[in-house]
Scaffold this motif. Structure first.
Motif, mmCIF file in Angstrom:
data_model
loop_
_atom_site.group_PDB
_atom_site.id
_atom_site.type_symbol
_atom_site.label_atom_id
_atom_site.label_comp_id
_atom_site.label_asym_id
_atom_site.label_seq_id
_atom_site.Cartn_x
_atom_site.Cartn_y
_atom_site.Cartn_z
ATOM 1 N N THR A 1 0.832 -1.201 0.000
ATOM 2 C CA THR A 1 0.000 0.000 0.000
ATOM 3 C C THR A 1 0.866 1.250 0.000
ATOM 4 O O THR A 1 0.589 2.216 -0.727
ATOM 5 N N ASP B 1 -5.709 -1.291 -5.037
ATOM 6 C CA ASP B 1 -5.183 -1.799 -3.768
ATOM 7 C C ASP B 1 -6.159 -2.791 -3.145
ATOM 8 O O ASP B 1 -7.129 -2.402 -2.516
ATOM 9 N N GLU B 2 -5.901 -4.062 -3.336
ATOM 10 C CA GLU B 2 -6.755 -5.141 -2.849
ATOM 11 C C GLU B 2 -8.233 -4.821 -3.098
ATOM 12 O O GLU B 2 -9.040 -4.828 -2.173
HETATM 13 MG MG MG Z 1 -2.090 -2.787 2.138
#
Ligand code: MG
Ligand code: ADP
Length: 346
Positions: free
Chosen positions: A42, A161-162
Motif C-alpha cells: 500500500t 489496492d486489494e
Molecule cells: Mg495494504
C-alpha cells in the motif's frame, strides 16, 4: 505508458516500509504487487499516487518525472480495498464526480459527462443501475462502480489496492476474470495489489513479490512458480513442507534416499533444508523408500485427493495424490512417502 520505479525508500520513524524498491511496469502491463501484510504494498501505491512522499528514489512515467508532477496532474486512477464511494450520491453521481470537479476550462459539458457515465456503466456491466445508491448494491457491484469512477478521469495508469479484499471468495473469482477482460479492453498500465497468491498468479502478466519493503522477486507467474528465487518465494506461492537434508554431489539425501534437486537454487555440499510441495510425493507400500507414515484420513473431495498422514519421524502432513491411488487407501493404513524431487535452500 511505462512506469519506472527506481530505488524508492520510505520510512515511518525508523521503520523502513520501502527499502530501495525498483521495478518497471511496461506499457499496458498488468503487474501484481504481491506480499504478506505489512510488506509495503500500500505504501508503494500511495507513493506513486502522491498520497505519500518518498524519502528517496525516483519514479518516471513514460520518461517524465512523476514525483515532480503535481498530484492532480498525475492522471492516476486509484481503487481501494474498502469502498470509498460517496454514500449520499447515486452511482451516476459517483462516477461523474471526478469529471464535474475539474477546473471549468477542462470540465466536459453536461451531455459529454452523461455520455461518458453511460459508457462506463456499460464497461463495468452495470447498465441501468446509475440511479441506485451504494447501499443498494452488492459488494462486487460497488467495487465495479469504484473502478468506473477511477476510469472516468481517463487515467494513464490504474492502481488497485486489494480491490476485492473485502469480498467473498466466489465473488472474487468472478471479478478476477472480469477485471482481466476489462484490462484487455482498456489496455491501461495497471498495478494490482494483493496478498492472495492465487489472485496474483491468475491475473497478472508479471508479479513482483515484496517482503519487508524489498522486492524479493519479479517475473511472470510461471517464473515465480517454477523458478522461485528464494525459500520465501516458494513458500509464499503455495503450500510446502520442509525437511532437513544433506546435499551431496548435486543430490539431496533425505529420509535415506537420494533425491534430485530442482531449479536453480544454489546449493553446496552439507546440511540444508529441502522444500516439497504437497503433490511432490510418491506413495509406496509400508517400509518402501522415503518417510514412513500412517494415514489419519483420506479426503476424496476436490480435484486432487488428499491424504492426511502422521509421519513416524515427527509431525503430520497432508499430501495430494491422484484419486486412483487414494481410493485404494483407508485411515490407519501404513504407507511410505518418497519425495520425487526437492528444492533446497540453506
Ligand atoms: Mg495494504
Ligand atoms: P501492506 O499494504 O503490504 O500490508 P503497508 O504498506 O500498509 O503494507 O505497510 C508497510 C509497513 O509500514 C507496515 O509495517 C506498516 O505498519 C507501516 N506503515 C504503513 N503506514 C504507516 C503510517 N502511516 N505510519 C506508520 N507506519 C506505517
Amino acid at each position: 505508458m511505462s512506469l519506472e520505479i527506481t530505488g524508492i525508500t520510505k520510512s515511518y520513524g525508523r521503520f523502513p516500509a520501502l527499502d530501495d524498491v525498483s521495478l518497471l511496469a511496461e506499457d499496458g502491463e498488468f503487474l501484481a504487487l504481491l506480499g504478506p501484510s505489512g510488506s509495503g504494498k500500500t505504501t508503494l501505491l500511495r507513493v506513486i499516487a502522491g498520497l505519500e512522499i518518498a524519502d528517496g528514489g525516483a519514479i518516471h512515467f513514460s520518461g517524465e518525472d512523476l514525483l515532480a508532477t503535481p498530484v492532480r496532474q498525475r492522471r492516476i486512477g486509484f481503487v481501494f480495498q474498502h469502498y470509498a464511494l460517496f454514500k449520499h450520491m447515486t452511482v451516476t453521481q459517483n462516477i461523474a464526480f471526478g469529471m464535474k470537479s475539474k477546473h471549468r476550462r477542462e470540465r466536459p459539458s453536461k451531455a459529454a459527462i452523461s455520455a461518458k457515465v453511460e459508457e462506463l456503466l456499460s464497461l463495468v456491466q452495470l447498465d441501468g443501475l446509475g440511479g441506485r445508491y451504494p447501499s443498494q448494491l452488492s459488494g462486487g457491484q460497488r467495487q465495479r462502480v469504484a473502478l468506473a469512477r477511477a476510469l472516468a478521469i481517463e487515467p494513464k495508469i490504474l492502481l488497485l489496492d486489494e480491490p476485492f479484499g473485502a469480498l467473498d471468495a466466489k465473488v472474487r473469482r468472478g471479478l478476477r476474470r472480469w477485471l482481466r477482460e476489462l484490462h484487455e479492453r482498456t489496455g491501461l498500465t495497471t498495478i494490482f495489489v494483493t496478498h492472495d497468491q492465487e489472485e496474483a498468479l491468475e491475473l497478472a502478466d508479471r508479479v513482483a513479490l515484496l517482503k519487508d519493503g524489498k522486492v524479493e522477486q519479479i517475473g511472470t507467474p510461471e517464473e515465480l512458480y517454477h523458478d522461485p528465487a528464494s525459500a520465501f518465494v516458494f513458500d509464499f506461492l503455495g503450500d510446502s513442507f520442509q525437511f532437513p537434508c544433506e546435499v551431496k554431489d548435486g543430490k539431496a539425501l533425505i529420509a535415506g534416499q537420494e533425491v534430485p534437486i530442482l531449479g536453480s537454487s544454489p546449493h553446496v555440499d552439507g546440511p540444508a533444508t529441502a522444500y516439497v510441495r504437497p503433490d511432490g510425493f510418491v506413495v509406496g507400500a509400508p517400509d518402501g523408500p522415503g518417510f514412513q507414515a500412517r494415514i489419519r484420513d483420506v479426503l476424496l473431495a476436490g480435484t486432487d485427493a488428499r491424504l492426511d498422514c502422521v509421519l513416524d519421524d515427527d509431525g503430520s502432513i497432508e499430501v495430494r495424490v491422484p484419486h486412483a491411488i487414494a481410493e485404494k487407501l483407508a485411515p490407519r493404513n501404513r504407507i511410505s512417502l518418497a519425495p520425487r524431487e526437492v528444492r533446497v535452500w540453506g
